[in-house]
Scaffold this motif. Structure first.
Motif, PDB file in Angstrom:
ATOM      1  N   VAL A  48       0.847  -1.203   0.000  1.00 42.55           N
ATOM      2  CA  VAL A  48       0.000   0.000   0.000  1.00 42.55           C
ATOM      3  C   VAL A  48       0.874   1.241   0.000  1.00 42.55           C
ATOM      4  O   VAL A  48       2.052   1.211   0.384  1.00 42.55           O
ATOM      5  CB  VAL A  48      -0.947   0.012   1.216  1.00 42.55           C
ATOM      6  CG1 VAL A  48      -1.887  -1.180   1.168  1.00 42.55           C
ATOM      7  CG2 VAL A  48      -0.164   0.018   2.524  1.00 42.55           C
ATOM      8  N   ASP A  49       0.286   2.345  -0.457  1.00 41.16           N
ATOM      9  CA  ASP A  49       1.024   3.611  -0.468  1.00 41.16           C
ATOM     10  C   ASP A  49       0.906   4.293   0.890  1.00 41.16           C
ATOM     11  O   ASP A  49       0.357   3.735   1.847  1.00 41.16           O
ATOM     12  CB  ASP A  49       0.535   4.505  -1.603  1.00 41.16           C
ATOM     13  CG  ASP A  49      -0.922   4.943  -1.440  1.00 41.16           C
ATOM     14  OD1 ASP A  49      -1.503   4.771  -0.339  1.00 41.16           O
ATOM     15  OD2 ASP A  49      -1.496   5.466  -2.411  1.00 41.16           O
ATOM     16  N   GLU A  50       1.426   5.519   0.963  1.00 41.11           N
ATOM     17  CA  GLU A  50       1.444   6.234   2.235  1.00 41.11           C
ATOM     18  C   GLU A  50       0.048   6.559   2.750  1.00 41.11           C
ATOM     19  O   GLU A  50      -0.142   6.805   3.946  1.00 41.11           O
ATOM     20  CB  GLU A  50       2.260   7.519   2.076  1.00 41.11           C
ATOM     21  CG  GLU A  50       3.757   7.294   1.885  1.00 41.11           C
ATOM     22  CD  GLU A  50       4.138   6.650   0.555  1.00 41.11           C
ATOM     23  OE1 GLU A  50       5.242   6.083   0.463  1.00 41.11           O
ATOM     24  OE2 GLU A  50       3.323   6.718  -0.395  1.00 41.11           O
ATOM     25  N   GLY A  51      -0.950   6.528   1.859  1.00 36.88           N
ATOM     26  CA  GLY A  51      -2.332   6.763   2.283  1.00 36.88           C
ATOM     27  C   GLY A  51      -3.090   5.489   2.568  1.00 36.88           C
ATOM     28  O   GLY A  51      -4.299   5.528   2.843  1.00 36.88           O
ATOM     29  N   GLY A  52      -2.418   4.341   2.493  1.00 38.15           N
ATOM     30  CA  GLY A  52      -3.060   3.066   2.794  1.00 38.15           C
ATOM     31  C   GLY A  52      -3.785   2.431   1.630  1.00 38.15           C
ATOM     32  O   GLY A  52      -4.445   1.407   1.792  1.00 38.15           O
ATOM     33  N   GLU A  53      -3.625   3.017   0.404  1.00 38.90           N
ATOM     34  CA  GLU A  53      -4.290   2.460  -0.772  1.00 38.90           C
ATOM     35  C   GLU A  53      -3.361   1.478  -1.482  1.00 38.90           C
ATOM     36  O   GLU A  53      -2.162   1.733  -1.613  1.00 38.90           O
ATOM     37  CB  GLU A  53      -4.677   3.580  -1.741  1.00 38.90           C
ATOM     38  CG  GLU A  53      -5.741   4.524  -1.207  1.00 38.90           C
ATOM     39  CD  GLU A  53      -7.067   3.827  -1.011  1.00 38.90           C
ATOM     40  OE1 GLU A  53      -7.441   3.015  -1.891  1.00 38.90           O
ATOM     41  OE2 GLU A  53      -7.714   4.070   0.021  1.00 38.90           O
ATOM     42  N   PRO A  54      -3.907   0.334  -1.940  1.00 34.69           N
ATOM     43  CA  PRO A  54      -3.060  -0.628  -2.652  1.00 34.69           C
ATOM     44  C   PRO A  54      -2.427  -0.005  -3.899  1.00 34.69           C
ATOM     45  O   PRO A  54      -3.081   0.738  -4.639  1.00 34.69           O
ATOM     46  CB  PRO A  54      -4.043  -1.750  -3.037  1.00 34.69           C
ATOM     47  CG  PRO A  54      -5.155  -1.633  -2.045  1.00 34.69           C
ATOM     48  CD  PRO A  54      -5.284  -0.161  -1.771  1.00 34.69           C
ATOM     49  N   ILE A  55      -1.162  -0.306  -4.112  1.00 37.24           N
ATOM     50  CA  ILE A  55      -0.453   0.171  -5.296  1.00 37.24           C
ATOM     51  C   ILE A  55      -0.764  -0.772  -6.456  1.00 37.24           C
ATOM     52  O   ILE A  55      -0.704  -1.989  -6.302  1.00 37.24           O
ATOM     53  CB  ILE A  55       1.058   0.225  -5.033  1.00 37.24           C
ATOM     54  CG1 ILE A  55       1.354   1.314  -3.992  1.00 37.24           C
ATOM     55  CG2 ILE A  55       1.835   0.482  -6.315  1.00 37.24           C
ATOM     56  CD1 ILE A  55       2.784   1.339  -3.517  1.00 37.24           C
TER      57      ILE A  55
END
Length: 334
Positions: free
Chosen positions: A167-174
């Motif tokens: 996940v990215d820094e916002g918690g969304e899957p890359i």
């Protein structure tokens, strides 16, 4: 070598599955499409490389061409973030020992998961280990799941590692989908944060109409794949050619002020003089400067090109590597 095989081989790093060299057999295979080689993909690839080094065997990326979605929906081809040449550059920088490409065709689409393991993983590659992402599926009707692969590994004596979502820094899957959306929107900085490196263009310089020379901006022209959906406009870029690196400014689009023709990626290299025709460039895309515009006259176009060059030089002068991989790809010493 067949024409199809030739398309999948550069003789040293990338090979078709039918012609796997002995040096790449018996290793650990990272399996997936790896389009973009984003931060999630890198977790899979790095796990495979680490396991291979621990075992003293080669680390191999096993991937597919064309993209399965393009095969099933040829009228809606996927915007490929990393066609084979670009992908090979990134995978080599990550320390893989080679890439093996499986042609994705009707025969492969109809291959049962068991036969895929037997024919490709065991017979062709003789793998000692496999690493896949949590959402990797293979075989007819996507019947091969990570759990299925684990079971086959236990039965056949090869280790299987399944890597969870990154996940990215916002918690969304890359995902590659998010990278494509960023590039289509003209946001290469967003794409780079998801990739962990600047997005690359690799291609051979072709002859153009030489109009740039008359404007004081001779360009190296590359034809990108028809499925490329990068936003048309002007970009700050860095160019690697023959071991040297140059900052530059590039335009991607149809040249509305002149011929409004097929899209072309045209790059002006700062502090370079010489002939680039026929040479391969690796171009890192840093920032979007402006959309493609139509000007009232050549004077206005040249003034804007001067401003674009100044903006690109400032941006590139302030740029910092996003990762060790980005340093290797986009901050090579000139």
């Amino acid at each position: 070598m067949s024409s199809q095989s030739a398309a999948f081989s550069d003789g040293s790093f990338t090979f078709p599955i039918a012609e796997v060299p002995e040096r790449l057999r018996g290793g650990v295979a990272a399996i997936g499409n790896f389009d973009g080689v984003h931060r999630g993909h890198q977790m899979v690839l790095n796990e495979a490389r680490t396991a291979a080094r621990r075992m003293g065997v080669p680390a191999v990326a096993l991937t597919f061409e064309p993209h399965p979605r393009t095969f099933f929906r040829p009228d809606q081809p996927v915007f490929r973030l990393t066609p084979p040449a670009e992908r090979a550059v990134v995978l080599s920088a990550l320390g893989l020992d080679g890439v093996v490409i499986v042609p994705f065709d009707a025969a492969l689409a109809a291959t049962e998961a068991d036969r895929f393991v037997d024919g490709i993983l065991r017979d062709r590659l003789a793998i000692r280990g496999a690493v896949v992402g949590y959402n990797f599926h293979f075989g007819k009707a996507r019947g091969g799941t990570p759990d299925f692969l684990r079971e086959r590994g236990e039965a056949d004596g090869f280790a299987v590692t399944v890597v969870e979502a990154t996940v990215d820094e916002g918690g969304e899957p890359i995902s590659s989908t998010r990278v494509r959306a960023a590039l289509e929107a003209g946001a290469p900085e967003v794409a780079a944060r998801l990739l962990g490196h600047r997005w690359l263009v690799v291609g051979e310089v072709i002859h153009g109409d030489a109009r740039g020379r008359t404007l004081g901006y001779p360009t190296a022209n590359i034809r990108l794949a028809p499925d490329c959906a990068l936003r048309h406009g002007v970009y700050a870029v860095r160019v690697a050619v023959d071991g040297q690196t140059y900052d530059g400014v590039a335009s991607y689009g149809r040249r509305p002020m002149f011929d409004d023709g097929a899209p072309l990626f045209e790059t002006f290299l700062f502090d370079f003089s010489g002939d680039l025709y026929g040479r391969k460039l690796t171009i890192s895309v840093f920032s979007f400067l402006r959309p493609e515009l139509r000007f009232d006259g050549v004077e206005g176009l040249i003034a804007q090109m001067d401003a674009d060059s100044a903006d690109a030089q400032r941006i590139l002068g302030e740029a910092e590597p996003l990762s060790d991989l980005d340093r290797m790809l986009s901050f090579r010493a000139g």
